[in-house]
Design an enzyme around this catalytic site. Structure first.
Site, PDB file in Angstrom:
ATOM      1  N   HIS A 172      -4.149  14.261   2.373  1.00 23.02           N
ATOM      2  CA  HIS A 172      -3.903  14.174   2.653  1.00 23.02           C
ATOM      3  C   HIS A 172      -3.855  15.182   4.001  1.00 23.02           C
ATOM      4  CE1 HIS A 172       0.902  14.004   4.900  1.00 23.02           C
ATOM      5  NE2 HIS A 172      -0.329  12.549   5.518  1.00 23.02           N
ATOM      6  N   HIS A 179      -1.351  18.568  13.802  1.00 22.20           N
ATOM      7  CA  HIS A 179      -0.421  17.808  13.658  1.00 22.20           C
ATOM      8  C   HIS A 179       0.448  17.577  14.345  1.00 22.20           C
ATOM      9  CE1 HIS A 179       1.812  17.670   9.113  1.00 22.20           C
ATOM     10  NE2 HIS A 179       2.037  16.494   9.732  1.00 22.20           N
TER      11      HIS A 179
END
Length: 289
Positions: free
Chosen positions: A41, A84
């Site tokens: 992930h 992110h």
């Protein structure tokens, strides 16, 4: 190159040329849609900060045995950047640089099938993703089906390795296969369990995205990356819990629920901090190896 059943027939015997497929001879004859992959992930976000999800780089993840890399992109000056949530929060560099490292690794590992799942929340022009694949040469390895494949229509890993089309690419939203045919619509093929799970909803295998759909005929991804809610709706990864979260016991506690619900294991179990715990041992066990 596009995949077709005719091509599959021609390469069926050639599949045996790969003594091992993803490290195991038993996987050469198994269809892609019937293999379980442990996934990394947010694979490019490496470090010990609150926005980091891995301790090792994407190529180190591949060296470990991970064959499914998930990554976020955001728009930075009109180009896809490995960020992110926001490039202010964390910027791991350009998509092209990320793909270049993967291409180098794939060059050196001829018997491996690798999958990329890329997010595109900013709806960046899909051709810019295609440009990055072309610039790195990774497009030479991509798998391109002639039409949407059913669950039982996928080639075996041996077929994919023999054909050379052994990098599978999915995108969650804002793809366009009429422009870049090898960046496939994730939710045309998969469903996912709820993402960013916390301890309150961790051990379940419910269908979340893409909404109320049947599990029949779809691969599926189980999100097994534990998060901590530090403020209302503010979640961070839980690295100190990774040895337990990534243990065989924890992973199979979720996959056992999936098996009960759907009669099969997930195609992907997505983990944070894949270098901690039992990721590859769990992957082998879920594949019956």
């Amino acid at each position: 190159m596009r995949y077709s059943t005719a091509f599959s027939a021609l390469t069926l015997a050639a599949g045996s040329l790969a003594a091992d497929c993803n490290g195991h001879a038993e996987l050469c004859s198994r269809q892609y849609s019937k293999v379980t992959f442990i996934g990394a992930h947010n694979s490019p976000f490496v470090g010990i900060g609150p926005s980091d999800n891995q301790f090792t780089s994407p190529t180190q993840q591949l060296d470990q045995g991970i064959r499914f890399l998930q990554a976020q992109t955001q728009d930075k000056d009109g180009q896809p950047e490995m960020c992110h949530t926001s490039c202010i929060l964390e910027d791991a560099g350009s998509l092209q640089d990320y793909l270049a490292g993967i291409k180098t690794w794939v060059d050196g590992h001829a018997n491996e099938v690798v999958t990329l799942l890329i997010t595109n929340p900013d709806a960046i022009d899909i051709t810019k993703f295609g440009d990055a694949f072309k610039a790195t040469g990774l497009d030479a390895y991509v798998f391109t089906p002639e039409s949407q494949l059913g669950f039982n229509d996928w080639p075996t890993l041996g077929d994919m390795i023999s054909s050379g089309n052994r990098v599978v690419v999915f995108m969650d939203y804002n793809m366009d296969t009429s422009k870049v045919p090898y960046i496939l619509d994730e939710f045309a093929y998969y469903f996912e369990t709820p993402f960013s799970p916390t301890s309150d909803n961790f051990n379940q295998c419910n269908i979340d995205r893409p909404g109320p759909v049947s599990a029949d005929g779809r691969m599926f991804l189980a999100n097994h990356n534990l998060n901590i809610e530090v403020l209302p709706d503010v979640l961070i990864p839980a690295p100190l819990d990774a040895p337990d979260t990534n243990s065989i016991e924890s992973i199979t506690s979720q996959t056992d629920i999936c098996m009960k619900n759907y009669g099969r294991n997930p195609n992907v179990v997505l983990l944070d901090f894949v270098s901690v715990g039992d990721a590859i041992a769990a992957q082998n066990q879920l594949n019956g190896l």
